[in-house]
Design a protein around this motif. Structure first.
Motif, PDB file in Angstrom:
ATOM      1  N   GLY A   1     -46.941  15.876  17.596  1.00 33.67           N
ATOM      2  CA  GLY A   1     -46.775  15.170  16.659  1.00 33.67           C
ATOM      3  C   GLY A   1     -48.779  15.000  16.019  1.00 33.67           C
ATOM      4  N   GLN A   2     -49.069  15.116  16.525  1.00 28.58           N
ATOM      5  CA  GLN A   2     -50.957  15.070  16.717  1.00 28.58           C
ATOM      6  C   GLN A   2     -50.971  16.694  15.719  1.00 28.58           C
ATOM      7  OE1 GLN A   2     -53.917  14.543  19.810  1.00 28.58           O
ATOM      8  NE2 GLN A   2     -55.141  13.440  18.571  1.00 28.58           N
ATOM      9  N   ARG A   3     -51.831  16.236  14.708  1.00 29.89           N
ATOM     10  CA  ARG A   3     -52.654  17.738  14.113  1.00 29.89           C
ATOM     11  C   ARG A   3     -53.891  18.557  14.673  1.00 29.89           C
ATOM     12  NH1 ARG A   3     -55.054  18.629   8.650  1.00 29.89           N
ATOM     13  NH2 ARG A   3     -54.309  20.755   7.996  1.00 29.89           N
ATOM     14  N   THR A   4     -54.059  19.625  14.925  1.00 32.99           N
ATOM     15  CA  THR A   4     -54.932  20.315  15.020  1.00 32.99           C
ATOM     16  C   THR A   4     -56.233  20.995  14.618  1.00 32.99           C
ATOM     17  OG1 THR A   4     -53.960  19.919  17.795  1.00 32.99           O
ATOM     18  CG2 THR A   4     -55.845  21.535  17.016  1.00 32.99           C
ATOM     19  N   LEU A   5     -56.627  20.614  13.849  1.00 36.81           N
ATOM     20  CA  LEU A   5     -57.670  21.948  12.545  1.00 36.81           C
ATOM     21  C   LEU A   5     -57.915  22.558  13.411  1.00 36.81           C
ATOM     22  CD1 LEU A   5     -60.347  18.610  11.008  1.00 36.81           C
ATOM     23  CD2 LEU A   5     -57.217  19.411  10.394  1.00 36.81           C
ATOM     24  N   HIS A   6     -58.027  23.006  14.442  1.00 36.53           N
ATOM     25  CA  HIS A   6     -59.375  23.908  15.373  1.00 36.53           C
ATOM     26  C   HIS A   6     -59.316  24.354  16.569  1.00 36.53           C
ATOM     27  CE1 HIS A   6     -62.463  22.394  13.750  1.00 36.53           C
ATOM     28  NE2 HIS A   6     -63.565  23.552  14.915  1.00 36.53           N
ATOM     29  N   LEU A   7     -59.578  24.967  17.217  1.00 35.91           N
ATOM     30  CA  LEU A   7     -59.633  25.489  18.605  1.00 35.91           C
ATOM     31  C   LEU A   7     -61.239  26.017  18.832  1.00 35.91           C
ATOM     32  CD1 LEU A   7     -56.178  25.760  20.865  1.00 35.91           C
ATOM     33  CD2 LEU A   7     -57.605  23.205  20.056  1.00 35.91           C
ATOM     34  N   GLU A   8     -61.678  25.145  19.526  1.00 39.52           N
ATOM     35  CA  GLU A   8     -63.090  26.237  20.308  1.00 39.52           C
ATOM     36  C   GLU A   8     -62.712  26.421  21.233  1.00 39.52           C
ATOM     37  OE1 GLU A   8     -66.354  23.826  19.061  1.00 39.52           O
ATOM     38  OE2 GLU A   8     -65.738  22.842  17.203  1.00 39.52           O
ATOM     39  N   TYR A   9     -63.372  27.237  22.201  1.00 35.94           N
ATOM     40  CA  TYR A   9     -62.878  27.802  23.363  1.00 35.94           C
ATOM     41  C   TYR A   9     -64.252  28.362  23.471  1.00 35.94           C
ATOM     42  CZ  TYR A   9     -57.853  28.272  23.552  1.00 35.94           C
ATOM     43  OH  TYR A   9     -56.353  28.064  23.849  1.00 35.94           O
ATOM     44  N   GLU A  10     -64.518  28.050  25.230  1.00 38.75           N
ATOM     45  CA  GLU A  10     -65.599  28.367  25.832  1.00 38.75           C
ATOM     46  C   GLU A  10     -65.653  28.870  27.235  1.00 38.75           C
ATOM     47  OE1 GLU A  10     -69.922  26.066  27.868  1.00 38.75           O
ATOM     48  OE2 GLU A  10     -68.738  25.385  25.134  1.00 38.75           O
ATOM     49  N   ALA A  11     -66.125  30.394  28.007  1.00 38.58           N
ATOM     50  CA  ALA A  11     -66.171  30.361  29.249  1.00 38.58           C
ATOM     51  C   ALA A  11     -67.320  30.495  29.948  1.00 38.58           C
ATOM     52  CB  ALA A  11     -65.533  31.776  28.755  1.00 38.58           C
ATOM     53  N   TYR A  12     -67.484  30.604  31.371  1.00 35.04           N
ATOM     54  CA  TYR A  12     -68.166  31.256  32.197  1.00 35.04           C
ATOM     55  C   TYR A  12     -68.349  32.913  32.463  1.00 35.04           C
ATOM     56  CZ  TYR A  12     -70.785  31.098  36.173  1.00 35.04           C
ATOM     57  OH  TYR A  12     -72.068  31.573  37.265  1.00 35.04           O
ATOM     58  N   PRO A  13     -69.040  33.383  30.911  1.00 31.30           N
ATOM     59  CA  PRO A  13     -67.683  35.157  31.427  1.00 31.30           C
ATOM     60  C   PRO A  13     -67.556  36.244  32.554  1.00 31.30           C
ATOM     61  CG  PRO A  13     -69.725  34.262  28.783  1.00 31.30           C
ATOM     62  CD  PRO A  13     -69.562  33.156  30.316  1.00 31.30           C
TER      63      PRO A  13
ATOM     64  N   LYS B   1     -61.211  24.874  26.680  1.00 33.65           N
ATOM     65  CA  LYS B   1     -61.059  24.611  25.379  1.00 33.65           C
ATOM     66  C   LYS B   1     -60.903  23.201  24.517  1.00 33.65           C
ATOM     67  CE  LYS B   1     -55.992  24.150  24.990  1.00 33.65           C
ATOM     68  NZ  LYS B   1     -54.708  23.502  24.742  1.00 33.65           N
ATOM     69  N   LYS B   2     -61.560  22.612  23.349  1.00 34.67           N
ATOM     70  CA  LYS B   2     -61.953  21.897  22.966  1.00 34.67           C
ATOM     71  C   LYS B   2     -60.995  21.874  21.791  1.00 34.67           C
ATOM     72  CE  LYS B   2     -65.733  18.536  20.790  1.00 34.67           C
ATOM     73  NZ  LYS B   2     -66.970  18.507  20.610  1.00 34.67           N
ATOM     74  N   GLU B   3     -59.830  20.923  21.654  1.00 30.62           N
ATOM     75  CA  GLU B   3     -59.072  20.893  20.304  1.00 30.62           C
ATOM     76  C   GLU B   3     -59.684  19.508  19.319  1.00 30.62           C
ATOM     77  OE1 GLU B   3     -55.596  19.445  21.566  1.00 30.62           O
ATOM     78  OE2 GLU B   3     -54.687  21.130  22.648  1.00 30.62           O
ATOM     79  N   VAL B   4     -59.845  20.014  18.473  1.00 26.30           N
ATOM     80  CA  VAL B   4     -60.288  19.187  17.119  1.00 26.30           C
ATOM     81  C   VAL B   4     -59.238  19.254  15.906  1.00 26.30           C
ATOM     82  CG1 VAL B   4     -61.873  19.055  14.897  1.00 26.30           C
ATOM     83  CG2 VAL B   4     -62.394  20.786  17.649  1.00 26.30           C
ATOM     84  N   TRP B   5     -59.284  17.344  16.133  1.00 26.00           N
ATOM     85  CA  TRP B   5     -58.314  16.878  15.024  1.00 26.00           C
ATOM     86  C   TRP B   5     -58.394  16.324  13.993  1.00 26.00           C
ATOM     87  CZ3 TRP B   5     -58.705  14.291  20.367  1.00 26.00           C
ATOM     88  CH2 TRP B   5     -57.818  14.213  21.445  1.00 26.00           C
ATOM     89  N   GLU B   6     -58.123  15.802  12.692  1.00 26.75           N
ATOM     90  CA  GLU B   6     -58.149  14.982  11.890  1.00 26.75           C
ATOM     91  C   GLU B   6     -59.263  13.663  11.987  1.00 26.75           C
ATOM     92  OE1 GLU B   6     -54.776  15.919   8.719  1.00 26.75           O
ATOM     93  OE2 GLU B   6     -54.179  15.048  10.682  1.00 26.75           O
ATOM     94  N   ASP B   7     -58.717  13.533  13.570  1.00 26.66           N
ATOM     95  CA  ASP B   7     -59.769  12.264  13.699  1.00 26.66           C
ATOM     96  C   ASP B   7     -60.018  12.110  15.106  1.00 26.66           C
ATOM     97  OD1 ASP B   7     -57.462  12.546  15.448  1.00 26.66           O
ATOM     98  OD2 ASP B   7     -56.714  10.189  15.560  1.00 26.66           O
TER      99      ASP B   7
ATOM    100  N   SER C   1     -61.676  14.390  18.551  1.00 27.72           N
ATOM    101  CA  SER C   1     -62.013  16.101  19.511  1.00 27.72           C
ATOM    102  C   SER C   1     -61.683  15.868  20.834  1.00 27.72           C
ATOM    103  CB  SER C   1     -63.006  16.998  19.645  1.00 27.72           C
ATOM    104  OG  SER C   1     -64.144  16.480  19.465  1.00 27.72           O
ATOM    105  N   GLU C   2     -61.343  16.882  21.803  1.00 28.16           N
ATOM    106  CA  GLU C   2     -61.778  16.367  23.205  1.00 28.16           C
ATOM    107  C   GLU C   2     -61.296  17.633  24.102  1.00 28.16           C
ATOM    108  OE1 GLU C   2     -58.795  14.297  26.911  1.00 28.16           O
ATOM    109  OE2 GLU C   2     -58.186  14.442  24.538  1.00 28.16           O
ATOM    110  N   TRP C   3     -62.300  17.950  24.629  1.00 32.51           N
ATOM    111  CA  TRP C   3     -62.255  18.673  25.502  1.00 32.51           C
ATOM    112  C   TRP C   3     -60.896  19.083  26.865  1.00 32.51           C
ATOM    113  CZ3 TRP C   3     -64.583  23.253  25.051  1.00 32.51           C
ATOM    114  CH2 TRP C   3     -65.662  23.050  24.560  1.00 32.51           C
ATOM    115  N   LYS C   4     -59.944  19.631  26.483  1.00 31.72           N
ATOM    116  CA  LYS C   4     -58.706  19.911  27.251  1.00 31.72           C
ATOM    117  C   LYS C   4     -58.609  21.330  28.081  1.00 31.72           C
ATOM    118  CE  LYS C   4     -55.273  17.482  25.191  1.00 31.72           C
ATOM    119  NZ  LYS C   4     -54.306  17.269  24.831  1.00 31.72           N
ATOM    120  N   GLY C   5     -57.856  21.276  29.097  1.00 31.85           N
ATOM    121  CA  GLY C   5     -57.061  22.311  29.878  1.00 31.85           C
ATOM    122  C   GLY C   5     -56.314  21.835  31.036  1.00 31.85           C
ATOM    123  N   HIS C   6     -56.189  22.904  32.146  1.00 28.32           N
ATOM    124  CA  HIS C   6     -55.157  22.665  32.895  1.00 28.32           C
ATOM    125  C   HIS C   6     -55.548  22.613  34.244  1.00 28.32           C
ATOM    126  CE1 HIS C   6     -52.147  24.830  30.239  1.00 28.32           C
ATOM    127  NE2 HIS C   6     -53.567  25.342  29.635  1.00 28.32           N
TER     128      HIS C   6
END
Length: 233
Positions: A125-137, A207-213, A215-220
């Protein structure tokens, strides 16, 4: 010993540094390094206490002794560069499943399966605007190759290719593409699922989830899972 430590994702944000130099005594361990960083960055101490240390692009337990010249990084407790092998890559460019299929297709394959992970707009039910991904390549590509080796040992004759995109991704864009080519179709489904689950577990991508209200770094790579273990084996 003087060492430069690489920070990623939420740790970089919490400390305000992408790299940070520390002095450690001879015989210092990965646990000593984290304790030193917690003292230097008290506002990020709780987060640092849940992080992993990588030594020379391998996950290290806290008793691992750090030696002169080691490459060190702090891996955040969340997930969710190209190397010499073109089958594995971290890229900022849009992904193509057709390109990965060409990397694994071969005369012995009776099945080619692709998995495409995309950015969804709504989660619980939470709307995501976009994601930002980062890695240790460099480490990410190395771990992708390890996953392929595990798969090729479990399902002989399998070819694997993995591409993951980093940077800002919009809704419906592909974040990861995995292609597996196997002699028989049953193995293709099994190997494809194994690949994405292992990628979530051991590959340092966040990944950083960016919402309307907010953001948070999230993952597995969070919670009780230990990246030094191999729960799917």
């Amino acid at each position: 010993m003087e060492h430069t430590i690489r920070f990623f994702a939420g740790v970089a944000e919490a400390t305000g540094h992408r790299e940070y130099t520390v002095r450690l005594q001879e015989g210092a361990t990965a646990g000593d390094l984290l304790a030193k960083l917690q003292a230097d960055f008290p506002a990020a101490a709780e987060l640092l206490g849940r992080c992993f240390v990588s030594v020379n692009q391998e996950y290290a337990d806290r008793a691992t002794v750090i030696r002169e010249g080691d490459e060190l990084a702090v891996i955040p407790p969340v997930s969710g560069g190209s190397g010499n092998d073109p089958r594995f890559e971290i890229t900022t460019e849009p992904l193509s499943s057709d390109r990965l299929i060409r990397k694994v297709s071969n005369p012995y394959a009776g099945a080619v399966l692709t998995f495409v992970g995309t950015v969804r707009e709504f989660t619980n039910g939470q709307r995501t605007l976009h994601l930002e991904y980062e890695a240790y390549p460099q480490m990410a590509v190395k771990k992708m190759a390890e996953i392929a080796a595990e798969i090729e040992a479990k399902w002989p004759g399998t070819q694997v290719a993995i591409s993951h995109r980093i940077g800002k991704l919009e809704i419906e864009e592909a974040a990861v593409v995995i292609a597996v080519a196997t002699p028989h179709r049953a193995a293709a489904f099994e190997a494809g699922r194994y690949a994405i689950e292992r990628l979530k577990q051991i590959v340092p991508i966040w990944k950083k989830e960016v919402w309307e209200d907010g953001s948070e770094w999230k993952g597995h790579q969070q919670g009780p899972w230990n990246p030094l273990a191999h729960p799917l084996e």
